[in-house]
Design a protein around this motif. Structure first.
Motif, PDB file in Angstrom:
ATOM      1  N   ALA A 239       0.890  -0.838   0.195  1.00 46.52           N
ATOM      2  CA  ALA A 239      -0.334  -0.098   0.132  1.00 46.52           C
ATOM      3  C   ALA A 239       0.817   1.177  -0.155  1.00 46.52           C
ATOM      4  CB  ALA A 239      -0.686   0.161   1.594  1.00 46.52           C
ATOM      5  N   ARG A 240       1.484   1.399   0.502  1.00 45.90           N
ATOM      6  CA  ARG A 240       3.123   2.675   0.890  1.00 45.90           C
ATOM      7  C   ARG A 240       3.402   2.469  -0.891  1.00 45.90           C
ATOM      8  NH1 ARG A 240       7.062   4.919   4.970  1.00 45.90           N
ATOM      9  NH2 ARG A 240       5.468   3.982   6.587  1.00 45.90           N
ATOM     10  N   LEU A 241       3.640   1.288  -1.566  1.00 46.38           N
ATOM     11  CA  LEU A 241       4.333   2.140  -2.596  1.00 46.38           C
ATOM     12  C   LEU A 241       2.783   2.571  -3.968  1.00 46.38           C
ATOM     13  CD1 LEU A 241       6.745  -1.935  -3.479  1.00 46.38           C
ATOM     14  CD2 LEU A 241       7.174   0.792  -2.749  1.00 46.38           C
ATOM     15  N   ASP A 242       1.893   1.984  -3.375  1.00 45.90           N
ATOM     16  CA  ASP A 242       0.862   2.644  -3.959  1.00 45.90           C
ATOM     17  C   ASP A 242       0.951   4.036  -3.707  1.00 45.90           C
ATOM     18  OD1 ASP A 242      -1.372   1.920  -6.818  1.00 45.90           O
ATOM     19  OD2 ASP A 242      -2.648   1.829  -5.039  1.00 45.90           O
ATOM     20  N   VAL A 243       1.003   4.353  -2.852  1.00 44.09           N
ATOM     21  CA  VAL A 243       0.861   6.045  -2.251  1.00 44.09           C
ATOM     22  C   VAL A 243       2.127   6.810  -3.090  1.00 44.09           C
ATOM     23  CG1 VAL A 243       1.325   7.704  -0.207  1.00 44.09           C
ATOM     24  CG2 VAL A 243      -0.269   5.275  -0.145  1.00 44.09           C
ATOM     25  N   ARG A 244       3.040   5.940  -3.457  1.00 44.51           N
ATOM     26  CA  ARG A 244       4.301   7.089  -3.596  1.00 44.51           C
ATOM     27  C   ARG A 244       4.761   7.113  -4.974  1.00 44.51           C
ATOM     28  NH1 ARG A 244       8.672   3.615   0.469  1.00 44.51           N
ATOM     29  NH2 ARG A 244       8.934   5.325   1.597  1.00 44.51           N
ATOM     30  N   LEU A 245       3.555   6.013  -5.261  1.00 50.59           N
ATOM     31  CA  LEU A 245       3.607   5.696  -7.210  1.00 50.59           C
ATOM     32  C   LEU A 245       2.455   7.125  -7.174  1.00 50.59           C
ATOM     33  CD1 LEU A 245       3.850   5.048 -10.111  1.00 50.59           C
ATOM     34  CD2 LEU A 245       1.782   3.563  -9.072  1.00 50.59           C
ATOM     35  N   TRP A 246       1.375   7.178  -7.032  1.00 52.05           N
ATOM     36  CA  TRP A 246      -0.045   8.201  -6.993  1.00 52.05           C
ATOM     37  C   TRP A 246       0.441   9.901  -6.629  1.00 52.05           C
ATOM     38  CZ3 TRP A 246      -2.713   8.097 -10.719  1.00 52.05           C
ATOM     39  CH2 TRP A 246      -3.120   6.502 -11.505  1.00 52.05           C
ATOM     40  N   ASP A 247       1.671   9.746  -5.438  1.00 54.69           N
ATOM     41  CA  ASP A 247       2.245  10.907  -4.895  1.00 54.69           C
ATOM     42  C   ASP A 247       3.520  11.274  -6.261  1.00 54.69           C
ATOM     43  OD1 ASP A 247       3.823  13.333  -3.118  1.00 54.69           O
ATOM     44  OD2 ASP A 247       4.875  11.488  -3.589  1.00 54.69           O
ATOM     45  N   ARG A 248       4.341  10.648  -6.852  1.00 49.66           N
ATOM     46  CA  ARG A 248       4.600  11.283  -7.998  1.00 49.66           C
ATOM     47  C   ARG A 248       4.088  11.135  -9.274  1.00 49.66           C
ATOM     48  NH1 ARG A 248       7.586  13.025  -6.689  1.00 49.66           N
ATOM     49  NH2 ARG A 248       9.306  13.184  -7.759  1.00 49.66           N
ATOM     50  N   PHE A 249       2.804  10.495  -9.186  1.00 46.60           N
ATOM     51  CA  PHE A 249       1.869  10.546 -10.986  1.00 46.60           C
ATOM     52  C   PHE A 249       1.854  12.063 -10.842  1.00 46.60           C
ATOM     53  CE2 PHE A 249      -1.621  10.603 -13.173  1.00 46.60           C
ATOM     54  CZ  PHE A 249      -1.326   9.895 -14.170  1.00 46.60           C
ATOM     55  N   TYR A 250       1.617  12.463  -9.429  1.00 48.40           N
ATOM     56  CA  TYR A 250       0.435  13.726  -9.698  1.00 48.40           C
ATOM     57  C   TYR A 250       1.809  15.319  -9.648  1.00 48.40           C
ATOM     58  CZ  TYR A 250      -3.750  12.138  -8.829  1.00 48.40           C
ATOM     59  OH  TYR A 250      -5.010  11.790  -8.958  1.00 48.40           O
ATOM     60  N   ASP A 251       3.068  14.710  -8.774  1.00 48.03           N
ATOM     61  CA  ASP A 251       4.328  15.824  -8.953  1.00 48.03           C
ATOM     62  C   ASP A 251       4.823  15.989 -10.549  1.00 48.03           C
ATOM     63  OD1 ASP A 251       3.816  16.168  -6.285  1.00 48.03           O
ATOM     64  OD2 ASP A 251       5.596  15.312  -5.776  1.00 48.03           O
ATOM     65  N   LEU A 252       4.548  14.457 -11.250  1.00 44.97           N
ATOM     66  CA  LEU A 252       6.107  15.092 -12.419  1.00 44.97           C
ATOM     67  C   LEU A 252       4.752  15.043 -13.912  1.00 44.97           C
ATOM     68  CD1 LEU A 252       7.409  11.501 -11.783  1.00 44.97           C
ATOM     69  CD2 LEU A 252       8.396  14.623 -11.433  1.00 44.97           C
ATOM     70  N   TYR A 253       3.062  14.112 -14.183  1.00 47.60           N
ATOM     71  CA  TYR A 253       2.643  14.104 -14.364  1.00 47.60           C
ATOM     72  C   TYR A 253       1.390  15.082 -14.431  1.00 47.60           C
ATOM     73  CZ  TYR A 253       5.610   9.970 -15.288  1.00 47.60           C
ATOM     74  OH  TYR A 253       6.656   9.138 -14.818  1.00 47.60           O
ATOM     75  N   VAL A 254       1.115  16.149 -13.879  1.00 45.12           N
ATOM     76  CA  VAL A 254       0.425  16.930 -13.183  1.00 45.12           C
ATOM     77  C   VAL A 254       0.982  18.212 -12.419  1.00 45.12           C
ATOM     78  CG1 VAL A 254      -1.836  17.275 -12.846  1.00 45.12           C
ATOM     79  CG2 VAL A 254      -1.469  15.407 -12.833  1.00 45.12           C
ATOM     80  N   SER A 255       1.354  18.745 -11.598  1.00 40.89           N
ATOM     81  CA  SER A 255       2.016  19.725 -11.593  1.00 40.89           C
ATOM     82  C   SER A 255       2.808  19.742 -12.160  1.00 40.89           C
ATOM     83  CB  SER A 255       3.092  18.819 -10.289  1.00 40.89           C
ATOM     84  OG  SER A 255       1.670  19.591  -9.366  1.00 40.89           O
ATOM     85  N   VAL A 256       3.949  19.427 -13.010  1.00 38.58           N
ATOM     86  CA  VAL A 256       4.918  19.667 -14.056  1.00 38.58           C
ATOM     87  C   VAL A 256       4.655  20.081 -14.921  1.00 38.58           C
ATOM     88  CG1 VAL A 256       6.962  19.327 -15.005  1.00 38.58           C
ATOM     89  CG2 VAL A 256       6.769  18.591 -12.542  1.00 38.58           C
ATOM     90  N   PRO A 257       3.719  19.862 -15.100  1.00 38.26           N
ATOM     91  CA  PRO A 257       3.173  20.302 -16.891  1.00 38.26           C
ATOM     92  C   PRO A 257       2.470  21.166 -16.494  1.00 38.26           C
ATOM     93  CG  PRO A 257       2.078  17.838 -16.403  1.00 38.26           C
ATOM     94  CD  PRO A 257       3.458  18.099 -15.690  1.00 38.26           C
ATOM     95  N   VAL A 258       1.534  21.735 -15.291  1.00 40.11           N
ATOM     96  CA  VAL A 258       0.851  22.141 -15.233  1.00 40.11           C
ATOM     97  C   VAL A 258       1.543  24.092 -15.055  1.00 40.11           C
ATOM     98  CG1 VAL A 258      -0.024  24.403 -12.937  1.00 40.11           C
ATOM     99  CG2 VAL A 258      -1.118  21.928 -14.299  1.00 40.11           C
ATOM    100  N   GLN A 259       3.097  23.153 -14.119  1.00 37.55           N
ATOM    101  CA  GLN A 259       4.278  24.910 -14.375  1.00 37.55           C
ATOM    102  C   GLN A 259       4.728  25.602 -15.842  1.00 37.55           C
ATOM    103  OE1 GLN A 259       7.208  23.605 -11.423  1.00 37.55           O
ATOM    104  NE2 GLN A 259       5.866  23.918  -9.733  1.00 37.55           N
TER     105      GLN A 259
END
Length: 227
Positions: A92-112
């Protein structure tokens, strides 16, 4: 107080850590970094020469902790609260880390990418890079919408670090590249995030700085507190 968080109230990555702190009612001080002020910038660089925010300084431990996900893990290990933002179960912790990185890299970064291109000099715009960023967001929206069909929060029934990452990412994404009309699960998820008290506090603190946001003209009225 032993914890000091170096932030700017408009910075999305700072919002991610602030949500984690507010979820657990962790006591801390803030130091707002003004990059136009040499003294303020120097104080940050003294703690973290990379010069990126947020940065957490723990005077009790004599330790400086950079990078959002690392800060949240550090807080859970050293200043735990009632809300466990990273599960004890390894899978479950790995799943959290995956989606944490997903939102940072594939949503926040392109928004910036989209936001910073708006404030570039006209001769320095990058239309190809902005088009790629918008394409990345379209793909991410589809993946998130499908993922949320059977989940209340980013990885299941519990609010986690992944949700801390999702809110600022989706909040600003919804302004610069609005969600398609058929992404109902994504839109409902963002609303659940916006209804959370920790999130409402972060947005309220950011609201006085919204005039500095390059897409301020595209902000929905309810984001601005107008309703």
């Amino acid at each position: 107080m032993s914890l000091t968080l170096y932030i700017h109230p408009l910075a999305s990555f700072c919002h991610k850590v602030l949500i984690a702190l507010y979820e657990n009612e962790t006591e801390f001080d803030t130091e707002i970094v003004d990059f136009a002020d040499l003294g303020s910038t120097a104080a940050l660089l003294d703690k973290w020469p990379v010069g990126k925010i947020p940065v957490l300084h723990d005077s009790k431990a004599g330790q400086t902790v950079p990078e959002t996900s690392i800060i949240i893990e550090y807080l859970q290990s050293n200043y735990p609260g009632a809300i466990r933002l990273l599960p004890a179960d390894p899978k479950a912790r790995l799943d959290v880390r995956l989606w944490d990185r997903f939102y940072d890299l594939y949503v926040s970064v392109p928004v910036q990418k989209i936001v910073t291109d708006r404030i570039r000099p006209a001769h320095a715009n990058d239309p190809h890079g902005v088009a790629e960023a918008r394409s990345t967001l379209d793909r991410a929206y589809g993946m998130i919408d499908a993922h949320l069909r059977s989940r209340r929060w980013a990885t299941g029934e519990d609010f986690t670090m992944a949700d801390c990452a999702a809110l600022p990412a989706l909040f600003f994404a919804s302004i610069v590249h609005p969600f398609p009309g058929d992404r109902e699960h994504l839109k409902a998820y963002l609303q659940r995030l916006l209804d959370r008290p920790s999130v409402q506090r972060v947005i309220a603190e950011a609201r006085p700085y919204f005039s500095m946001f390059p897409y301020r003209d595209a902000m929905p009225e309810h984001y601005l507190g107008i309703s």
